[in-house]
Design a protein around this motif. Structure first.
Motif, mmCIF file in Angstrom:
data_model
loop_
_atom_site.group_PDB
_atom_site.id
_atom_site.type_symbol
_atom_site.label_atom_id
_atom_site.label_comp_id
_atom_site.label_asym_id
_atom_site.label_seq_id
_atom_site.Cartn_x
_atom_site.Cartn_y
_atom_site.Cartn_z
ATOM 1 N N PHE A 1 0.837 -1.198 0.000
ATOM 2 C CA PHE A 1 0.000 0.000 0.000
ATOM 3 C C PHE A 1 0.871 1.247 0.000
ATOM 4 O O PHE A 1 2.083 1.190 0.253
ATOM 5 C CB PHE A 1 -0.913 0.015 1.238
ATOM 6 N N ASN A 2 0.234 2.367 -0.245
ATOM 7 C CA ASN A 2 0.871 3.678 -0.150
ATOM 8 C C ASN A 2 0.136 4.485 0.905
ATOM 9 O O ASN A 2 -1.084 4.641 0.834
ATOM 10 C CB ASN A 2 0.818 4.403 -1.503
ATOM 11 N N ARG A 3 0.881 4.980 1.889
ATOM 12 C CA ARG A 3 0.268 5.795 2.938
ATOM 13 C C ARG A 3 0.364 7.257 2.538
ATOM 14 O O ARG A 3 1.454 7.767 2.244
ATOM 15 C CB ARG A 3 0.958 5.556 4.271
ATOM 16 N N GLN A 4 -0.764 7.940 2.538
ATOM 17 C CA GLN A 4 -0.815 9.323 2.117
ATOM 18 C C GLN A 4 -0.583 10.278 3.287
ATOM 19 O O GLN A 4 -0.766 9.919 4.456
ATOM 20 C CB GLN A 4 -2.170 9.611 1.465
ATOM 21 N N ALA A 5 -0.213 11.500 2.972
ATOM 22 C CA ALA A 5 0.095 12.491 4.008
ATOM 23 C C ALA A 5 -1.130 12.837 4.862
ATOM 24 O O ALA A 5 -0.991 13.200 6.039
ATOM 25 C CB ALA A 5 0.653 13.755 3.365
ATOM 26 N N ASP A 6 -2.315 12.714 4.288
ATOM 27 C CA ASP A 6 -3.536 13.061 5.030
ATOM 28 C C ASP A 6 -4.055 11.923 5.909
ATOM 29 O O ASP A 6 -5.123 12.035 6.509
ATOM 30 C CB ASP A 6 -4.630 13.521 4.065
ATOM 31 N N GLY A 7 -3.313 10.803 5.975
ATOM 32 C CA GLY A 7 -3.717 9.675 6.807
ATOM 33 C C GLY A 7 -4.487 8.605 6.078
ATOM 34 O O GLY A 7 -4.809 7.563 6.659
ATOM 35 N N GLY A 8 -4.778 8.830 4.803
ATOM 36 C CA GLY A 8 -5.458 7.825 4.006
ATOM 37 C C GLY A 8 -4.476 6.879 3.337
ATOM 38 O O GLY A 8 -3.260 7.014 3.463
ATOM 39 N N PHE A 9 -5.008 5.910 2.599
ATOM 40 C CA PHE A 9 -4.192 4.908 1.927
ATOM 41 C C PHE A 9 -4.717 4.689 0.514
ATOM 42 O O PHE A 9 -5.928 4.664 0.292
ATOM 43 C CB PHE A 9 -4.226 3.576 2.682
ATOM 44 N N ASN A 10 -3.782 4.503 -0.441
ATOM 45 C CA ASN A 10 -4.176 4.135 -1.800
ATOM 46 C C ASN A 10 -3.204 3.104 -2.352
ATOM 47 O O ASN A 10 -2.271 2.684 -1.671
ATOM 48 C CB ASN A 10 -4.283 5.367 -2.707
ATOM 49 N N THR A 11 -3.426 2.686 -3.583
ATOM 50 C CA THR A 11 -2.608 1.648 -4.231
ATOM 51 C C THR A 11 -2.460 0.438 -3.302
ATOM 52 O O THR A 11 -1.362 -0.065 -3.071
ATOM 53 C CB THR A 11 -1.228 2.193 -4.649
#
Length: 257
Positions: free
Chosen positions: A230-240
């Motif tokens: 996964f990829n952790r986003q700066a806003d606390g969400g996750f994608n890929t």
């Protein structure tokens, strides 16, 4: 009716090729009977492979209690293997499920299933909660072997905090810097299952937040091994987010409805 039995790390499903749209999907009693382990085929759920004009196929998933369910990660990997066995695609597929579009890749024994993005992780009455296509509570404990997953999980699943629809409940233990052991109580099955795809996905995302474990995270379940990238986003969400592991045909047969 012809049926096929598949399993992904011990999470097992009845698969039906319903591209002609003849299966009685509204018959909850029938679906429950087909999933019954004493009086039916026996499975954690039933999945219809249906036609869709914009995708390779559409996935319609039912829990073992006969009710249509939310997204099932291991079921998603199994229907991808089923579609591949049917010759619907060669290497990569794009299909529609109840939570939207999914992409998957077949590589030998493994199916890499792209999961939906996760906006964030919440706290509800002191419990860590998130939705990875299905709702999940995640709890980390030190001795996972000894916990009564059914009793503990059921009390949270039916608690007022998660009514009316309830939640799945995952218990996890860190084994090393990149490996977790996970056990899951699944709503709809109303029991512990050998593995839960959306559950281990949820555990992996919480582990990177609470235990600072990096992607990919390897997961041991009672039914086998999976891993989640996964990829952790700066806003606390996750994608890929990808759920990766084996999915296999167990047997096929014919049953009279």
């Amino acid at each position: 009716m012809d049926f096929f039995k598949y399993q992904g790390t011990g999470n097992d499903f009845v698969l039906i090729d319903d591209r002609n749209g003849t299966f009685p999907a509204s018959n909850q009693v029938l679906i429950e009977q087909l999933c019954h382990r004493r009086f039916g085929i026996g499975a954690d759920g039933l999945i219809l492979l249906q036609s869709d004009p914009d995708y390779d196929f559409r996935m319609m998933y039912f829990n073992a209690d006969g009710a249509e369910g939310s997204m099932c990660g291991n079921g998603g990997r199994c229907i991808v293997r089923f579609a591949h066995d049917l010759g619907l695609f060669e290497h990569e597929t794009r299909f529609l499920a109840v939570d939207g579009e999914h992409i998957a890749v077949v590589s030998g024994d493994d199916i890499s299933l792209k999961m939906g993005d996760v906006s964030g992780i919440d706290q509800r009455d002191g419990l860590t909660f998130l939705n990875t296509g299905s709702p999940h509570v995640v709890r980390f404990i030190d001795d996972l072997e000894s916990i009564d997953v059914v009793a503990e999980g059921r009390s949270i699943r039916y608690s007022a905090t998660f009514q009316p629809s309830g939640t799945n409940v995952n218990y996890a233990q860190q084994l090393d810097n990149n490996t977790l052991f996970v056990r899951t109580y699944e709503r709809g099955v109303e029991d512990e299952t050998y593995s839960c795809g959306t559950g281990v996905t949820a555990v992996a995302l919480v582990a990177t937040q609470q235990l600072t474990m990096p992607s990919p995270i390897f997961i041991k379940t009672m039914g086998g091994n999976l891993h989640v990238s996964f990829n952790r986003q700066a806003d606390g969400g996750f994608n890929t987010i990808y759920l990766i592991g084996p999915a296999k045909r167990v047997f096929s047969g014919t049953i009279s409805l």
